[in-house]
Design an enzyme around this catalytic site. Structure first.
Site, PDB file in Angstrom:
ATOM      1  N   ARG A 148       0.855  -1.187   0.000  1.00  0.00           N
ATOM      2  CA  ARG A 148       0.000   0.000   0.000  1.00  0.00           C
ATOM      3  C   ARG A 148       0.885   1.228   0.000  1.00  0.00           C
ATOM      4  O   ARG A 148       1.871   1.271   0.755  1.00  0.00           O
ATOM      5  CB  ARG A 148      -0.891  -0.016   1.246  1.00  0.00           C
ATOM      6  CG  ARG A 148      -1.906   1.104   1.295  1.00  0.00           C
ATOM      7  CD  ARG A 148      -2.727   1.069   2.578  1.00  0.00           C
ATOM      8  NE  ARG A 148      -2.182   1.971   3.571  1.00  0.00           N
ATOM      9  CZ  ARG A 148      -2.875   2.466   4.598  1.00  0.00           C
ATOM     10  NH1 ARG A 148      -4.150   2.131   4.771  1.00  0.00           N
ATOM     11  NH2 ARG A 148      -2.304   3.277   5.465  1.00  0.00           N
ATOM     12  N   TYR A 160      -3.622  11.345   6.120  1.00  0.00           N
ATOM     13  CA  TYR A 160      -3.938  10.008   6.619  1.00  0.00           C
ATOM     14  C   TYR A 160      -2.833   9.001   6.255  1.00  0.00           C
ATOM     15  O   TYR A 160      -2.392   8.941   5.111  1.00  0.00           O
ATOM     16  CB  TYR A 160      -5.279   9.501   6.037  1.00  0.00           C
ATOM     17  CG  TYR A 160      -5.372   8.018   6.221  1.00  0.00           C
ATOM     18  CD1 TYR A 160      -5.672   7.493   7.473  1.00  0.00           C
ATOM     19  CD2 TYR A 160      -5.033   7.144   5.198  1.00  0.00           C
ATOM     20  CE1 TYR A 160      -5.655   6.132   7.684  1.00  0.00           C
ATOM     21  CE2 TYR A 160      -5.017   5.782   5.396  1.00  0.00           C
ATOM     22  CZ  TYR A 160      -5.335   5.279   6.642  1.00  0.00           C
ATOM     23  OH  TYR A 160      -5.299   3.942   6.862  1.00  0.00           O
ATOM     24  N   ASP A 212      -5.247   3.753  -0.115  1.00  0.00           N
ATOM     25  CA  ASP A 212      -6.431   3.960   0.725  1.00  0.00           C
ATOM     26  C   ASP A 212      -6.828   5.430   0.676  1.00  0.00           C
ATOM     27  O   ASP A 212      -6.087   6.292   1.136  1.00  0.00           O
ATOM     28  CB  ASP A 212      -6.088   3.540   2.171  1.00  0.00           C
ATOM     29  CG  ASP A 212      -7.317   3.416   3.057  1.00  0.00           C
ATOM     30  OD1 ASP A 212      -8.397   3.893   2.657  1.00  0.00           O
ATOM     31  OD2 ASP A 212      -7.185   2.835   4.157  1.00  0.00           O
ATOM     32  N   HIS A 214      -9.499   6.501   2.174  1.00  0.00           N
ATOM     33  CA  HIS A 214     -10.043   6.689   3.520  1.00  0.00           C
ATOM     34  C   HIS A 214     -11.276   7.586   3.578  1.00  0.00           C
ATOM     35  O   HIS A 214     -11.327   8.563   4.356  1.00  0.00           O
ATOM     36  CB  HIS A 214      -8.938   7.161   4.482  1.00  0.00           C
ATOM     37  CG  HIS A 214      -9.007   6.471   5.815  1.00  0.00           C
ATOM     38  ND1 HIS A 214      -9.805   6.909   6.825  1.00  0.00           N
ATOM     39  CD2 HIS A 214      -8.402   5.358   6.280  1.00  0.00           C
ATOM     40  CE1 HIS A 214      -9.682   6.101   7.864  1.00  0.00           C
ATOM     41  NE2 HIS A 214      -8.846   5.133   7.560  1.00  0.00           N
ATOM     42  N   GLU A 238      -8.931   1.804  -2.123  1.00  0.00           N
ATOM     43  CA  GLU A 238      -9.733   1.478  -0.929  1.00  0.00           C
ATOM     44  C   GLU A 238     -10.568   2.656  -0.437  1.00  0.00           C
ATOM     45  O   GLU A 238     -10.095   3.800  -0.460  1.00  0.00           O
ATOM     46  CB  GLU A 238      -8.747   1.032   0.165  1.00  0.00           C
ATOM     47  CG  GLU A 238      -9.368   0.752   1.518  1.00  0.00           C
ATOM     48  CD  GLU A 238      -8.309   0.246   2.513  1.00  0.00           C
ATOM     49  OE1 GLU A 238      -7.228  -0.204   2.073  1.00  0.00           O
ATOM     50  OE2 GLU A 238      -8.573   0.324   3.722  1.00  0.00           O
ATOM     51  N   GLU A 264     -13.778  -1.781   5.922  1.00  0.00           N
ATOM     52  CA  GLU A 264     -13.159  -2.091   7.219  1.00  0.00           C
ATOM     53  C   GLU A 264     -14.072  -1.707   8.380  1.00  0.00           C
ATOM     54  O   GLU A 264     -13.889  -2.204   9.483  1.00  0.00           O
ATOM     55  CB  GLU A 264     -11.789  -1.404   7.344  1.00  0.00           C
ATOM     56  CG  GLU A 264     -11.840   0.095   7.314  1.00  0.00           C
ATOM     57  CD  GLU A 264     -10.450   0.730   7.181  1.00  0.00           C
ATOM     58  OE1 GLU A 264      -9.605   0.181   6.474  1.00  0.00           O
ATOM     59  OE2 GLU A 264     -10.241   1.780   7.805  1.00  0.00           O
ATOM     60  N   ARG A 285     -13.576  -5.586   2.867  1.00  0.00           N
ATOM     61  CA  ARG A 285     -12.551  -5.407   3.896  1.00  0.00           C
ATOM     62  C   ARG A 285     -13.035  -5.786   5.296  1.00  0.00           C
ATOM     63  O   ARG A 285     -12.313  -5.570   6.278  1.00  0.00           O
ATOM     64  CB  ARG A 285     -12.087  -3.945   3.896  1.00  0.00           C
ATOM     65  CG  ARG A 285     -11.475  -3.512   2.588  1.00  0.00           C
ATOM     66  CD  ARG A 285      -9.994  -3.322   2.655  1.00  0.00           C
ATOM     67  NE  ARG A 285      -9.548  -2.519   3.754  1.00  0.00           N
ATOM     68  CZ  ARG A 285      -8.581  -2.876   4.604  1.00  0.00           C
ATOM     69  NH1 ARG A 285      -7.989  -4.043   4.476  1.00  0.00           N
ATOM     70  NH2 ARG A 285      -8.213  -2.071   5.582  1.00  0.00           N
ATOM     71  N   GLU A 341      -4.339  -7.468   4.927  1.00  0.00           N
ATOM     72  CA  GLU A 341      -3.554  -6.306   5.373  1.00  0.00           C
ATOM     73  C   GLU A 341      -2.621  -6.745   6.509  1.00  0.00           C
ATOM     74  O   GLU A 341      -3.034  -7.439   7.435  1.00  0.00           O
ATOM     75  CB  GLU A 341      -4.490  -5.197   5.870  1.00  0.00           C
ATOM     76  CG  GLU A 341      -3.755  -3.930   6.290  1.00  0.00           C
ATOM     77  CD  GLU A 341      -4.712  -2.819   6.719  1.00  0.00           C
ATOM     78  OE1 GLU A 341      -5.829  -3.130   7.186  1.00  0.00           O
ATOM     79  OE2 GLU A 341      -4.329  -1.641   6.584  1.00  0.00           O
ATOM     80  N   TRP A 404     -13.058  11.272   8.183  1.00  0.00           N
ATOM     81  CA  TRP A 404     -11.641  10.978   8.398  1.00  0.00           C
ATOM     82  C   TRP A 404     -11.251   9.690   7.697  1.00  0.00           C
ATOM     83  O   TRP A 404     -11.979   8.765   7.582  1.00  0.00           O
ATOM     84  CB  TRP A 404     -11.323  10.834   9.893  1.00  0.00           C
ATOM     85  CG  TRP A 404      -9.868  10.464  10.081  1.00  0.00           C
ATOM     86  CD1 TRP A 404      -8.772  11.280   9.942  1.00  0.00           C
ATOM     87  CD2 TRP A 404      -9.333   9.161  10.401  1.00  0.00           C
ATOM     88  NE1 TRP A 404      -7.601  10.576  10.151  1.00  0.00           N
ATOM     89  CE2 TRP A 404      -7.916   9.283  10.424  1.00  0.00           C
ATOM     90  CE3 TRP A 404      -9.914   7.912  10.642  1.00  0.00           C
ATOM     91  CZ2 TRP A 404      -7.076   8.195  10.705  1.00  0.00           C
ATOM     92  CZ3 TRP A 404      -9.091   6.842  10.923  1.00  0.00           C
ATOM     93  CH2 TRP A 404      -7.670   6.988  10.952  1.00  0.00           C
TER      94      TRP A 404
HETATM   95  O1  EZ4 Z   1      -8.395   3.597   9.649  1.00  0.00           O
HETATM   96  O2  EZ4 Z   1      -7.283   0.901  11.665  1.00  0.00           O
HETATM   97  O3  EZ4 Z   1      -6.631   0.337   5.991  1.00  0.00           O
HETATM   98  N1  EZ4 Z   1      -6.434   0.636   7.118  1.00  0.00           N
HETATM   99  C1  EZ4 Z   1      -6.996   1.696   7.699  1.00  0.00           C
HETATM  100  C2  EZ4 Z   1      -6.703   1.940   9.167  1.00  0.00           C
HETATM  101  C3  EZ4 Z   1      -7.996   2.279   9.907  1.00  0.00           C
HETATM  102  C4  EZ4 Z   1      -7.850   2.126  11.391  1.00  0.00           C
HETATM  103  C5  EZ4 Z   1      -9.211   2.282  12.053  1.00  0.00           C
HETATM  104  O4  EZ4 Z   1      -9.195   1.812  13.328  1.00  0.00           O
HETATM  105  O5  EZ4 Z   1      -7.709   2.400   7.048  1.00  0.00           O
HETATM  106  O6  EZ4 Z   1      -5.792   2.984   9.287  1.00  0.00           O
HETATM  107 CO    CO Z   2      -8.349   1.483   5.279  1.00  0.00          CO
END
Ligand code: EZ4
Ligand code: CO
Length: 404
Positions: A148, A160, A212, A214, A238, A264, A285, A341, A404
């Site tokens: 990643r 992030y 990601d 996010h 992702e 996730e 995920r 992961e 976030w």
């Molecule tokens: O935001 O584990 O792909 N992994 C992620 C992580 C998650 C945190 C949340 O608890 O996006 O950083």
């Molecule tokens: Co993630």
């Protein structure tokens, strides 16, 4: 018959906060379940301690499915991350007990191994693209076969997934309140394609690369990003947009062929039924810890298998080694495993947890120890006290709260 003698909740913090459920049977067999919900740990601890553990004593420890249904349907208020993480811990602990009782690793109870190991991806990060490329090369040298990539973005203070000063990334930050991050979608969308161009140039076409986003983009922005990344052959992109509205993915899916991973934060199959059934994603995920344990994740992934959707289970540090082991046993056993992961826990974690699982040559393997194969040191746990910690809160440049 083996009965549940006791169920106790343990909160500990070797490196970060974890919540564990320990189940002991009348035969003296102990099983462990992971109940860690990042930033909301004590809510799950209370759910288990106050409402679940007292109900477990006396139940037949081998009736795993029945206990799952009893806790899910029997609570009336079904679903949601707190309840589903609590149920997951009970389910994991009972599968662990069953494996230990029979003397077999859990994957053998789930149909046996479908592959030699679980392909894992690591996290490369950089405060510049040059640093990121160096981090990718380091991961390749460490044996990773999929990586990643996240980098800082010019003009943004903190991004992030990218720690300052080369430290290991840890999503939660200790402190009485969440830290606050600032987000600029325009700067992100302009920068990421250029970042991928440079990384691909440096490492060549063969290395599977992931990214990601996010949850920060609108469906239209997600479509734009997906299209702009198509030349770089991603393994997956992702969490492009928040996923309360599964139908939003129809727009994204019809606009780009980039492989999509999401989920996730999913608690159950109901959070992704449309995504799977309409083939709007490629990887789901959801993880054993946050989606109802082995029993529910098995069903979720069996459903996904019908539609060609593969697993990509969450494996960040906030999933304890017990939860990671559960992901690995399930991942080894199913046909539609995709990737796992792998965000290694810091060394201090092994003061409490001893794992049979291993990382070698790019693959995670659950090992051959009975049950989940993770030993938890009760005495050592007491040395690491819970400390309040939260995931960051994200704001736009003008102060508006953002995802976030
Ligand atoms: O935001 O584990 O792909 N992994 C992620 C992580 C998650 C945190 C949340 O608890 O996006 O950083
Ligand atoms: Co993630």
């Amino acid at each position: 018959m083996s009965r549940i003698e006791s169920a106790s909740v343990h909160v500990t913090a070797p490196g970060r906060n974890y919540v564990l459920l320990r189940v002991e049977t009348s035969d003296g067999v102990v099983g462990w379940g992971d109940a860690t919900l990042n930033g909301r740990e004590l809510a799950v601890a209370s759910y288990l301690r106050d409402h679940v553990a007292p109900l477990l004593a006396g139940l037949d420890a081998t009736r795993i499915e029945d206990t799952w249904q009893y806790l899910y349907r029997g609570s009336y208020w079904r679903g949601g991350p707190v309840a589903m993480t609590a149920i997951a811990a009970v389910d994991m602990a009972l599968w662990d007990v069953q494996g230990r009782t029979l003397g077999v690793p859990l994957y053998q109870l789930l149909g046996g191994a479908s592959r030699n190991g679980c392909l894992a991806y690591g996290h490369a990060t950089g405060e510049s693209v040059e640093d990121l490329i160096a981090s990718v090369r380091q991961h390749l040298a460490d044996g990773y076969r999929a990586i990643r990539v996240q980098s800082a973005i010019p003009g943004m203070r903190d991004v992030y997934g990218v720690p300052r000063g080369g430290a290991a990334y840890e999503p939660a930050v200790r402190g009485a309140r969440p830290t606050e991050a600032t987000w600029d979608t325009g700067a992100y969308l302009r920068f990421i394609p250029a970042m991928f161009e440079q990384v691909r140039d440096a490492v060549g076409p063969d290395v599977p690369l992931l990214h990601d986003a996010h949850h920060r983009l609108s469906p239209r922005e997600a479509s734009q990003l997906g299209r702009s990344l198509e030349p770089y052959g991603l393994f997956w992109l992702e969490d492009v947009t928040p996923v309360e509205d599964q139908a939003a993915f129809r727009q994204i899916r019809s606009s780009t062929t980039v492989p999509l991973a999401v989920g996730e934060i999913f608690s159950s199959v109901w959070d992704c039924k449309t995504l799977i059934q309409e083939r709007l994603i490629d990887f789901v995920r959801a993880s054993v810890t946050h989606a109802g344990g082995i029993s529910h994740m098995r069903k979720l992934l069996a459903f996904a298998e019908l539609y060609g959707v593969r697993s990509g289970m969450h494996g960040a540090t906030d999933i304890s080694p017990v939860g990671i082991a559960a992901n690995l046993h399930l991942g080894l056993a199913i046909n539609n495993f995709g990737i796992q992961e792998h965000m290694p826990h810091p060394p201090v974690t092994s003061d409490v947890f001893t794992t049979a699982y291993t990382f070698d040559d790019g693959y995670l393997r659950p090992g051959e120890a009975p049950g989940l194969g993770v030993e938890v040191d009760l005495d050592a746990m007491d040395r690491f006290e819970y400390q309040t910690a939260y995931l960051p809160v994200n704001r736009l440049v003008d102060g508006t709260v953002h995802d976030w």
